[in-house]
Motif scaffolding. Structure first.
Motif, short mmCIF file in Angstrom:
data_model
loop_
_atom_site.label_atom_id
_atom_site.label_comp_id
_atom_site.label_asym_id
_atom_site.label_seq_id
_atom_site.Cartn_x
_atom_site.Cartn_y
_atom_site.Cartn_z
N SER A 61 0.82 -1.22 0.00
CA SER A 61 0.00 0.00 0.00
C SER A 61 0.85 1.27 0.00
N PHE A 62 2.15 1.13 0.27
CA PHE A 62 3.06 2.28 0.28
C PHE A 62 4.05 2.28 -0.89
N PRO A 69 10.77 11.46 -0.74
CA PRO A 69 11.34 11.66 0.59
C PRO A 69 10.39 11.14 1.68
N VAL A 70 10.96 10.46 2.66
CA VAL A 70 10.16 9.95 3.77
C VAL A 70 9.57 11.10 4.58
N ALA A 71 10.21 12.27 4.54
CA ALA A 71 9.71 13.43 5.28
C ALA A 71 8.37 13.92 4.74
N ASP A 72 8.05 13.60 3.48
CA ASP A 72 6.78 13.99 2.88
C ASP A 72 5.64 13.04 3.24
N MET A 73 5.94 12.04 4.02
CA MET A 73 4.97 10.99 4.33
C MET A 73 4.62 11.01 5.81
N GLN A 74 3.37 10.74 6.11
CA GLN A 74 2.97 10.57 7.50
C GLN A 74 3.20 9.11 7.86
N VAL A 79 5.74 1.73 12.33
CA VAL A 79 6.66 1.57 11.20
C VAL A 79 8.06 2.00 11.61
N ARG A 80 9.07 1.25 11.14
CA ARG A 80 10.47 1.65 11.38
C ARG A 80 11.00 2.31 10.11
N VAL A 81 11.64 3.44 10.28
CA VAL A 81 12.33 4.11 9.18
C VAL A 81 13.82 3.84 9.39
N ILE A 82 14.43 3.21 8.40
CA ILE A 82 15.82 2.79 8.53
C ILE A 82 16.67 3.50 7.48
N ALA A 83 17.53 4.39 7.97
CA ALA A 83 18.48 5.10 7.11
C ALA A 83 19.84 4.39 7.22
N PRO A 84 20.76 4.66 6.29
CA PRO A 84 22.08 4.05 6.39
C PRO A 84 22.72 4.36 7.75
#
Length: 113
Positions: A61-62, A69-74, A79-84
């Motif tokens: 669904s995503f 950009p993940v910043a544009d998303m609610q 949910v986990r946001v995983i950056a390097p």
């Protein structure tokens, strides 16, 4: 009066049903798939690839967000946001959505684990 009471009881019992029981044909189909490939369609996924393929966390669904950009998303709380370089736990939860980003915060992948 007695008939109305019996019908009411049947309606209440029907409302208590929480999950549909698979038919024998569906179970037989799952068994034959398991025998051919060694993977049961009704067994819990054992790794991230299988969980993501089965969409156990709702990643599909995503998928239109990949490349944005993940910043544009609610982002939902679960949910986990995983950056390097982000430290994450090693536990496997097939229903947990992981949003993987690049160093600029752009979504590059969605996985269930």
């Amino acid at each position: 009066m007695r008939l109305a009471g019996m019908l009411g009881a049947l309606l209440l019992l029907g409302a208590c049903a929480t999950e549909r029981t698979p038919t024998y044909r569906e179970l037989e189909r799952s068994a034959s798939v398991y025998e051919r490939g060694g993977v049961s369609g009704i067994a819990a996924p054992q790794n991230a690839e299988d969980a993501t393929a089965r969409n156990t966390c709702g990643a599909r669904s995503f998928r239109d967000r990949i490349g944005t950009p993940v910043a544009d998303m609610q982002v939902p709380a679960s949910v986990r946001v995983i950056a390097p370089g982000t430290a994450v736990t090693d536990d496997f939860r097939s229903n947990r959505l992981n949003i993987i980003t690049d160093e600029h915060g752009v979504i590059i992948a969605l996985q269930c684990y």
